[in-house]
Design an enzyme around this catalytic site. Structure first.
Site, PDB file in Angstrom:
ATOM      1  N   ARG A 216      -6.385   4.421   1.304  1.00  0.00           N
ATOM      2  CA  ARG A 216      -6.314   5.863   1.075  1.00  0.00           C
ATOM      3  C   ARG A 216      -7.525   6.431   0.348  1.00  0.00           C
ATOM      4  NH1 ARG A 216      -0.612   7.647  -1.102  1.00  0.00           N
ATOM      5  NH2 ARG A 216      -1.341   6.237  -2.693  1.00  0.00           N
TER       6      ARG A 216
ATOM      7  N   HIS B 273       8.003 -19.973   1.207  1.00  0.00           N
ATOM      8  CA  HIS B 273       7.194 -21.181   0.992  1.00  0.00           C
ATOM      9  C   HIS B 273       8.045 -22.456   0.920  1.00  0.00           C
ATOM     10  CE1 HIS B 273       4.283 -18.162   0.261  1.00  0.00           C
ATOM     11  NE2 HIS B 273       4.494 -18.002  -1.023  1.00  0.00           N
TER      12      HIS B 273
ATOM     13  N   LYS C 275       8.220 -19.738 -12.693  1.00  0.00           N
ATOM     14  CA  LYS C 275       7.026 -19.267 -13.398  1.00  0.00           C
ATOM     15  C   LYS C 275       7.102 -19.759 -14.835  1.00  0.00           C
ATOM     16  CE  LYS C 275       5.849 -15.780 -10.283  1.00  0.00           C
ATOM     17  NZ  LYS C 275       4.744 -16.272  -9.455  1.00  0.00           N
TER      18      LYS C 275
END
Ligand code: BG6
Length: 490
Positions: free
Chosen positions: A51, A241, A340
């Protein structure tokens, strides 16, 4: 040893989201590396689209910085970089209002050639971009569209996205990226299984005790707050994954390494996954969320503090005991875990073989460990086959558990290309083997949705774990209940 590079035909590569994070960190560096490797034929063009208003020069500056920031300095050659930058142009395009597509068409010109439209944008724009490309007559038999995950947040939304893209592009033109499939060792898994006579006869429930797939990260949320908190680890990592890795371990030998033969076999595995229903979910799945702790050498905040929202219940860790209901795998659990802020960044697949039926060695010889095949995706890609040998030297018969070690980078002295390098070149070649077919994505969601539903129905909370550990204690219990332990990565 040098790697062999086969040039591809000239192509146009249009990056929607051309100034975004993925373009900067992965796509532009990967394209540069492929030019460096001599894989491009001329004229090959790269067009950034997004954009913002920007001149070609400003886009080239952006790309030059992206490459210097993300390619190691000894792989940057000033002349090559200049040559690369000359391929780049920029067009300002707004997918929602439809402005800029005529300008893009002008930039591309009339010539029929290979044209890849890479959608490095949020899924909300997939349909609009596809429709605009069609409306402005920019789609030909030589066009391909590449989409990144997330492809939906459940089966219904995935279907909507796939329908929207499918109205404009045929399935053979749609490349759904799962960058794990582009990783060197993942492909090596296929070589290992199907180019060796050694493993395949043992690759079944008669000889394999269980399989572990770990994708552990040390990073936290980074700057992906709005996406991640809505997704969570199950959708972010397992649906794609982890299930793709599971498929490559578990599938039957395809008749050839061609796109449909491979994907047909992966699909059968996904369809054979045993549904985890509401009652089983608490026993077969673990959700976790990290709390403050220490990771990657320093003190780190907990997920909620990082997020700035004390109430989020999103999981940053998942462990699942999965089962495949078919002849080859009945009774062999596949333990999956990903998270994580874990103790170590490591992705690996561990195939644990059954123990020997009877030991002829006395107690003094020490324990006879089961053989393990450890396929390490990252870091230090390689394969280790753990076997028992005699402890060398005098002193009687004592046994040792040692790895036959194949560290690929060391053994071959070849730079391992980033997954995106290989996958982008496959897009140009039109080879879909390492991309997900629509029915695979759907089958994966059909297995994931009931888990997500069960968590909501049962109000199965994410259990806290300290950053820098291996996740909640219940993840350890998940496997230890079965008399097994998670493999300790060295
Ligand atoms: C992405 C996920 O698909 O894969 C991220 O959205 C994750 O959350 C990443 O960090 C991991 O990829 P890699 O290649 O670093 O293991």
């Amino acid at each position: 040893m040098t790697s062999q590079t086969i040039p591809v035909e000239p192509f146009d590569f249009v990056i929607f989201g051309g100034t975004g994070d993925l373009a900067e960190r992965k796509l532009l560096p990967a394209l540069y590396q492929r030019q460096m490797a001599g894989q491009f034929s001329e004229p090959t063009r790269i067009i950034g689209a997004s954009r913002s208003k920007m001149t070609d020069k400003a886009y080239r500056d952006f790309a030059a910085k992206a490459i210097t920031d993300h390619v190691s300095s000894d792989e940057i050659d000033g002349k090559e970089l200049q040559r690369f930058l000359q391929r780049l142009t920029y067009v300002s395009v707004d997918a929602m209002s439809g402005t800029g597509f005529e300008a893009l068409k002008q930039a591309l010109g009339e010539e029929e050639r290979i044209r890849a439209y890479y959608l490095a944008v949020g899924p909300a724009l997939f349909g609009e971009i596809a429709r605009n490309l069609q409306k402005h007559a920019m789609v030909s038999g030589q066009s391909r569209i590449v989409v990144e995950k997330p492809i939906g947040r459940d089966l219904a939304s995935a279907n909507e996205l796939n329908d929207a893209i499918g109205e404009v592009f045929d399935e053979h033109q749609i490349f759904r990226i799962d960058h794990y499939l582009g990783k060197e060792t993942v492909q090596n898994l296929m070589a290992l299984r199907f180019a060796n006579a050694l493993y395949e006869p043992l690759w079944n429930s008669a000889h394999i005790d269980h399989v572990q797939i770990t994708v552990a990260e040390t990073i936290g949320l980074e700057d992906r707050v709005s996406y991640y908190d809505k997704a969570g680890a199950l959708r972010d990592m397992v649906q794609n994954h982890m299930l793709q890795l599971l498929c490559l371990v578990a599938m039957e030998a395809p008749s050839a390494i061609d796109a449909d033969a491979v994907r047909d076999e992966k699909l059968k595995v996904l369809r054979a996954l045993k549904r985890v229903n509401g009652a089983e979910a608490p026993k077969h799945t673990v959700r976790g969320q990290y709390r403050a702790g220490a990771s990657a050498g320093g003190a780190v905040q907990g997920y909620l503090e990082e997020l700035g929202n004390g109430r989020s219940t999103t999981e940053t860790f998942v462990a699942i005991k999965a089962e495949i209901a078919n002849w080859r795998w009945a009774g062999v659990p596949f333990y999956l875990r990903t998270g994580k802020r874990l103790a170590q960044r490591v992705s690996e697949i561990v195939i644990e073989f059954k123990p020997i039926p009877h030991s002829i060695f006395g107690e003094n010889a020490g324990r006879v460990h089961a053989n393990q095949l450890v396929i390490r995706l990252q870091p230090d890609e390689g394969v280790k086959q753990w076997i028992m040998i005699k402890d060398p030297g005098p002193g009687g018969m004592r046994l040792m558990h040692v790895p036959l070690d194949m560290s690929f980078a060391e053994s071959f002295g070849v730079r391992n290309p980033d997954a995106y390098e290989r996958l982008i070149m496959d897009v140009v070649r039109g080879n879909q083997t390492l991309f997900m077919r629509r029915d695979e994505v759907e089958a994966a969601w059909r297995w994931i949705d009931p888990i997500q539903d069960a968590w909501e129905e049962n109000r199965q909370d994410a259990q806290g774990y300290t950053a820098g550990t291996w996740g909640p204690s219940s993840a350890i219990a998940l496997i230890e209940r079965d008399g097994r332990t998670w493999h300790e990565s060295g």
